[in-house]
Design an enzyme around this catalytic site. Structure first.
Site, PDB file in Angstrom:
ATOM      1  N   GLU A  32       6.110 -10.645   0.693  1.00  0.00           N
ATOM      2  CA  GLU A  32       4.813 -10.715   1.315  1.00  0.00           C
ATOM      3  C   GLU A  32       3.973  -9.518   0.905  1.00  0.00           C
ATOM      4  O   GLU A  32       4.481  -8.455   0.590  1.00  0.00           O
ATOM      5  CB  GLU A  32       4.969 -10.715   2.838  1.00  0.00           C
ATOM      6  N   HIS A  93      -2.558 -11.851   4.827  1.00  0.00           N
ATOM      7  CA  HIS A  93      -1.285 -11.636   4.145  1.00  0.00           C
ATOM      8  C   HIS A  93      -0.741 -12.977   3.676  1.00  0.00           C
ATOM      9  O   HIS A  93      -1.295 -14.029   4.001  1.00  0.00           O
ATOM     10  CB  HIS A  93      -0.276 -10.853   4.978  1.00  0.00           C
ATOM     11  N   HIS A  95       2.719 -15.561   2.979  1.00  0.00           N
ATOM     12  CA  HIS A  95       4.082 -15.929   3.351  1.00  0.00           C
ATOM     13  C   HIS A  95       4.753 -16.564   2.137  1.00  0.00           C
ATOM     14  O   HIS A  95       4.073 -17.075   1.254  1.00  0.00           O
ATOM     15  CB  HIS A  95       4.058 -16.958   4.489  1.00  0.00           C
ATOM     16  N   ASP A 106       3.069 -12.075  13.893  1.00  0.00           N
ATOM     17  CA  ASP A 106       1.717 -11.937  13.341  1.00  0.00           C
ATOM     18  C   ASP A 106       0.675 -11.931  14.463  1.00  0.00           C
ATOM     19  O   ASP A 106      -0.232 -11.102  14.482  1.00  0.00           O
ATOM     20  CB  ASP A 106       1.383 -13.121  12.413  1.00  0.00           C
TER      21      ASP A 106
HETATM   22 ZN   LIG Z   1       2.996 -13.549   8.657  1.00  0.00          ZN
END
Ligand SMILES: [Zn+2]
Length: 157
Positions: A32, A93, A95, A106
């Site tokens: 990530e 972000h 995944h 999150d």
């Molecule tokens: Zn996440």
């Protein structure tokens, strides 16, 4: 890219921002990565326009299934943006795979940001990309206090 909530809030991401996010994602072969979203709001506050996105700060922690951004190094950047009328809007972000659903963690992180006086952003936006096909697999959410508003993608532009 444009996302819309059922109660008429819009999040817009310019093509240039999407391109720069893709560069950050591709520069990491796996795992990530993420950064912050910067932009502004329309006068009626219904639309947040993302005008730039940062990559991870220098001290951010990378993991295959986790990404923890450290704010070190980003504050100076934010101060500069603030002077030019741009503000911290939230976080992005990615995944692994096609998963673009925000995790429980999150959402908890976004709730902490929404309450943090140092961010000065009570309704932060979270955009999550599934790294194997970010254009097709992405989600936008707005965290308001303890609640989460999920937005629907309305435009591929
Ligand atoms: Zn996440």
């Amino acid at each position: 890219m444009i996302w819309k909530s059922t109660n008429g809030m819009y999040v817009e991401m310019t093509e240039g921002v999407f391109t720069s996010i893709m560069e950050y994602v591709l520069s990491r072969k796996r795992g990530e990565t993420g950064g912050i979203l910067i932009g502004n709001y329309s006068d009626d506050l219904s639309t947040a326009t993302i005008l730039s996105a940062s990559g991870p700060g220098p001290r951010s922690l990378f993991g295959l299934f986790s990404f923890t951004r450290r704010p070190i190094g980003l504050q100076a950047e934010l101060d500069e943006e603030f002077i030019s009328g741009r503000y911290y809007l939230g976080e992005w972000h990615c995944h692994p795979g096609t998963n673009c659903t925000p995790s429980f963690q999150d959402i908890r992180q976004m709730q902490a940001i929404s309450r943090s006086p140092s961010y000065n952003c009570p309704e932060p936006i979270l955009i999550v990309f599934g790294r194997s096909s970010p254009y097709d697999f992405n989600s936008a959410s707005i965290v308001k206090g303890n609640g989460v508003v999920k937005l629907e993608r309305v435009s591929s532009g």
